[in-house]
Scaffold this active site. Structure first.
Site, PDB file in Angstrom:
ATOM      1  N   ARG A  54     -10.586   4.007   7.675  1.00 46.13           N
ATOM      2  CA  ARG A  54     -11.580   3.786   6.632  1.00 46.13           C
ATOM      3  C   ARG A  54     -11.060   2.831   5.576  1.00 46.13           C
ATOM      4  O   ARG A  54     -11.750   1.893   5.177  1.00 46.13           O
ATOM      5  CB  ARG A  54     -11.996   5.082   5.977  1.00 46.13           C
ATOM      6  CG  ARG A  54     -13.239   4.922   5.094  1.00 46.13           C
ATOM      7  CD  ARG A  54     -13.457   6.128   4.245  1.00 46.13           C
ATOM      8  NE  ARG A  54     -12.619   7.191   4.730  1.00 46.13           N
ATOM      9  CZ  ARG A  54     -12.899   7.916   5.784  1.00 46.13           C
ATOM     10  NH1 ARG A  54     -14.033   7.754   6.394  1.00 46.13           N
ATOM     11  NH2 ARG A  54     -12.058   8.815   6.214  1.00 46.13           N
ATOM     12  N   THR A  55      -9.850   3.071   5.111  1.00 51.92           N
ATOM     13  CA  THR A  55      -9.291   2.205   4.077  1.00 51.92           C
ATOM     14  C   THR A  55      -9.181   0.769   4.594  1.00 51.92           C
ATOM     15  O   THR A  55      -9.547  -0.187   3.911  1.00 51.92           O
ATOM     16  CB  THR A  55      -7.908   2.729   3.640  1.00 51.92           C
ATOM     17  OG1 THR A  55      -8.044   4.090   3.243  1.00 51.92           O
ATOM     18  CG2 THR A  55      -7.376   1.924   2.476  1.00 51.92           C
ATOM     19  N   LYS A  83      11.031  -5.127  16.248  1.00 47.29           N
ATOM     20  CA  LYS A  83      12.189  -5.982  16.524  1.00 47.29           C
ATOM     21  C   LYS A  83      13.259  -5.843  15.456  1.00 47.29           C
ATOM     22  O   LYS A  83      14.199  -6.610  15.421  1.00 47.29           O
ATOM     23  CB  LYS A  83      11.744  -7.432  16.626  1.00 47.29           C
ATOM     24  CG  LYS A  83      10.894  -7.698  17.859  1.00 47.29           C
ATOM     25  CD  LYS A  83      10.554  -9.160  17.945  1.00 47.29           C
ATOM     26  CE  LYS A  83       9.497  -9.384  19.029  1.00 47.29           C
ATOM     27  NZ  LYS A  83       8.836 -10.668  18.875  1.00 47.29           N
ATOM     28  N   ARG A 104      -0.285  -0.702   3.554  1.00 47.55           N
ATOM     29  CA  ARG A 104      -0.299   0.743   3.724  1.00 47.55           C
ATOM     30  C   ARG A 104       0.958   1.127   4.494  1.00 47.55           C
ATOM     31  O   ARG A 104       1.231   0.526   5.545  1.00 47.55           O
ATOM     32  CB  ARG A 104      -1.530   1.150   4.527  1.00 47.55           C
ATOM     33  CG  ARG A 104      -1.550   2.587   4.967  1.00 47.55           C
ATOM     34  CD  ARG A 104      -2.326   3.418   3.991  1.00 47.55           C
ATOM     35  NE  ARG A 104      -2.522   4.771   4.398  1.00 47.55           N
ATOM     36  CZ  ARG A 104      -3.392   5.588   3.825  1.00 47.55           C
ATOM     37  NH1 ARG A 104      -4.169   5.144   2.833  1.00 47.55           N
ATOM     38  NH2 ARG A 104      -3.506   6.830   4.203  1.00 47.55           N
ATOM     39  N   HIS A 132      -3.730   6.375  -3.456  1.00 48.85           N
ATOM     40  CA  HIS A 132      -3.571   4.927  -3.589  1.00 48.85           C
ATOM     41  C   HIS A 132      -4.531   4.471  -4.680  1.00 48.85           C
ATOM     42  O   HIS A 132      -5.621   5.020  -4.840  1.00 48.85           O
ATOM     43  CB  HIS A 132      -3.759   4.181  -2.277  1.00 48.85           C
ATOM     44  CG  HIS A 132      -4.883   4.649  -1.430  1.00 48.85           C
ATOM     45  ND1 HIS A 132      -6.104   4.039  -1.430  1.00 48.85           N
ATOM     46  CD2 HIS A 132      -4.974   5.663  -0.559  1.00 48.85           C
ATOM     47  CE1 HIS A 132      -6.892   4.654  -0.571  1.00 48.85           C
ATOM     48  NE2 HIS A 132      -6.242   5.645  -0.020  1.00 48.85           N
TER      49      HIS A 132
END
Lengths: 307, 307, 307
Positions: A54-55, A83, A104, A132
């Protein structure tokens, strides 16, 4: 001037800067067409080291609706970290490709680290918890649009007030405004931490009461902010089982509330709001999600200096 | 005329064609706005059968910055191959959807196979090794912009010169220009293969020396190209442990180098360049990554015939 | 008026509406530039709960070629479902972000459920089987463009006629037109279900014959629609082994067919059409895939009301 700034924590912006963003969001909602090309030629990098559909979709939709473009990834394993590249190096490189970055990450402090290596604005889309700052912006815009003011509200917060960062951020944000009252509804195990009560409520002379009863708590509320009560937060699972239903909002309990109360939820919900509530005009969580896109549009446009 | 061509191997283009691309990249860097819509309405398919975030983001950013759009996937398992479709069929179909294809695949020869079934230009974004021609274009643009000429350079290459395809491609590319000298810095186990020395250096009368010492090697270099020395390349792991630090560039070693030397690296790095080098003006690897985006812009625009 | 409609099942549209879409697709093919911006500012959400690269890329390419933008995901695990969110809630939220949604899901009935919670048009991109209505639109456009008419065709269907939903949808679609004949080619184990014969062929007085021989069946066909015969459909695997080659189309068998027959296949193919057929002018499956993109362009533009 918000141009070129980062947004790492929910209190990074002054009240004036917040107003600037929320006002712009309001203008965009009223006339989206006028803003549909203001970020043309700009590129958002959406770096999602953990999935959060959703974000992510909200940020990407926001950028597209401003006429901009998006690059990025939605999971860590398709990133260079496989890596062995450090976050810092990835940010150095990606900030050379893009004009703004939304990040995120499961680890706390990541956005702050990223900021130091970025030549473009960083937006924290969540690091190390569900909190957030764009969720807080979303919540503020919802209150602004549906209640009309950030002052003089009775705000009931229900559920896990101990670990729920969304709720902590909202308390901190609303404590900057005037004459609000808080009703803190939670099981005893999940009460609001003392430091928040002290630092943000008591020191600011903000009234609050604590209760374990959702029915009691929601009666006088203008805003009811629901969050989930998770079984794993309890020492004894039986205790959770014995009380979890008390923190589920259904139509019956909603009947006790004021006619113009709004029900908010950061989503996703599991069962803490029954679907029989969805049709009630007070149910505001889907509108809240929509406002989330618009406030991100305003934020991106401001940080890029496009508006 | 580059329009409609494929780029499979680093030597597919003539020196004139290379110049055309590098010159365009330079123009774009100087005036990106002028090129921000030249590929409007065009569609890049980024088919990444193995994750390679930086390369993918670089291609996608390049296309967006030209005003074009992108479709694709970043890992094989979300592709049709899971249903048993051949690469050839996927290319037949995708070249009907898109205007240009960038393909990354773990198997050698894939890009060449793809070319035969594509009605649109194919760009090899790496097949079967870390080498890919757009990395070589990136390296050339970096040398052009930071050193001013492809001739008269002393080029030190450090690390795994045996398996490092990036390095092989760079030697092959630079051997086409005049009066360059090479310093080959590697452990004995990882020396440059004889066939490359013979075919590209000796036959072209190009001077080179071999050394196991980074300190010795970098003293006279105009360009230092670093690559990683991997433990798994050694028969005896203790041997690797005993010498790995010798091939790590830090500020101390950098002090031995010329003031105007540039340090290049294809990235990602692990620890073969210490972060204390990053602030030195000679550290050029992040700019190199940025140039990678611009050279891909030039390449895409040329192959599509948009410029 | 198709604006605002959903497309859940292949028979949701009237013949007139189908015509409207197919005619628009034809116009777009003839003059793509004229349509390259008609959906500017519009946003497609491509929600793929199971990977289906070709279908996803086809939708995304379609939207980009109309000047629109795309958000979405290509696999369930990077979606909110991981956090326990219901499909209904995801649709409520995503329909607030986007202007149109294409959904692919492994469970039957998902698109229908989504429709009830969406404020924007839903396109079923496949739920619970390989059937999806945009495949049928693709097949119809292919027949329209390559055979000129939906009437008076001899249509041979070969392979798994029992479980092959693509084939079922095509029979249902073509049974709405006039004077077509069907040749049903399959092993006895995989014959067309009786209810389809009855309801769509017999009740409409449509001629059909059944045969187990591809060679026999294709002789008089105007259209040969191939599908795969899968070993796991047979009770006895040896039975499958003994007959599978009979249902593989190769150049030798194709020699028996009419000069202007077209060979169709929904793709991906495994080996049911040998690659030696690809160069034959009758091989139409790659063009069919291309038409799939154009018909999706027409569908999206119509449902959005942009054309």
């Amino acid at each position: 001037m918000l141009k070129g700034k980062h947004l790492i924590g929910p209190r990074d912006f002054t009240l004036e800067e917040l107003d600037e963003i929320l006002n712009l969001a309001h203008l965009i909602i009223e006339n989206p067409k006028e803003y549909s090309k203001v970020c043309e030629g700009k590129l958002l990098a959406a770096l999602f080291y953990e999935p959060s559909t959703r974000t992510r979709l909200s940020f990407e939709a926001a950028m597209h609706r401003l006429g901009g473009s998006v690059i990025g990834f939605s999971e860590a394993n398709s990133s260079s970290t496989a890596k062995g590249e450090t976050l810092e190096d990835t940010i150095e490189v990606v900030s050379n490709y893009s004009d703004i970055i939304a990040i995120r990450h499961p680890e706390s402090g990541t956005a702050e680290r990223a900021k130091k290596h970025s030549s473009v604005p960083i937006i924290n889309a969540g690091d190390g918890s569900n909190e957030h700052p764009t969720q807080t912006l979303t919540d503020l815009l919802t209150i602004k649009l549906l209640k009309g003011s950030f002052n003089n509200n009775v705000i009931a917060l229900c559920g896990d007030l101990k670990f729920g960062r969304t709720v902590h951020s909202l308390i901190k944000a609303m404590s900057r405004y005037e004459n609000n009252k808080f009703i803190l509804i939670s099981p005893n195990e999940l009460k609001l931490p003392d430091y928040i009560k002290k630092e943000f409520l008591i020191e600011n002379n903000i009234e609050f009461i604590e209760t374990t009863s959702l029915e009691e708590g929601l009666k006088h509320a203008d805003i009811l902010y629901m969050t989930r009560v998770q079984g794993e937060r309890f020492e004894k699972y039986e205790e959770y089982l014995s009380l979890r239903d008390s923190y589920i909002l259904n139509r019956e309990k909603l009947n006790l509330a004021k006619e113009d109360m709004i029900v908010m939820h950061p989503l996703p919900r599991v069962n803490e709001i029954q679907t029989d509530v969805d049709d009630d005009p007070r149910a505001s969580y889907f509108r809240q999600a929509k406002y989330g896109m618009y406030v991100r549009m305003a934020l991106i446009a401001k940080l890029l200096g496009c508006v």
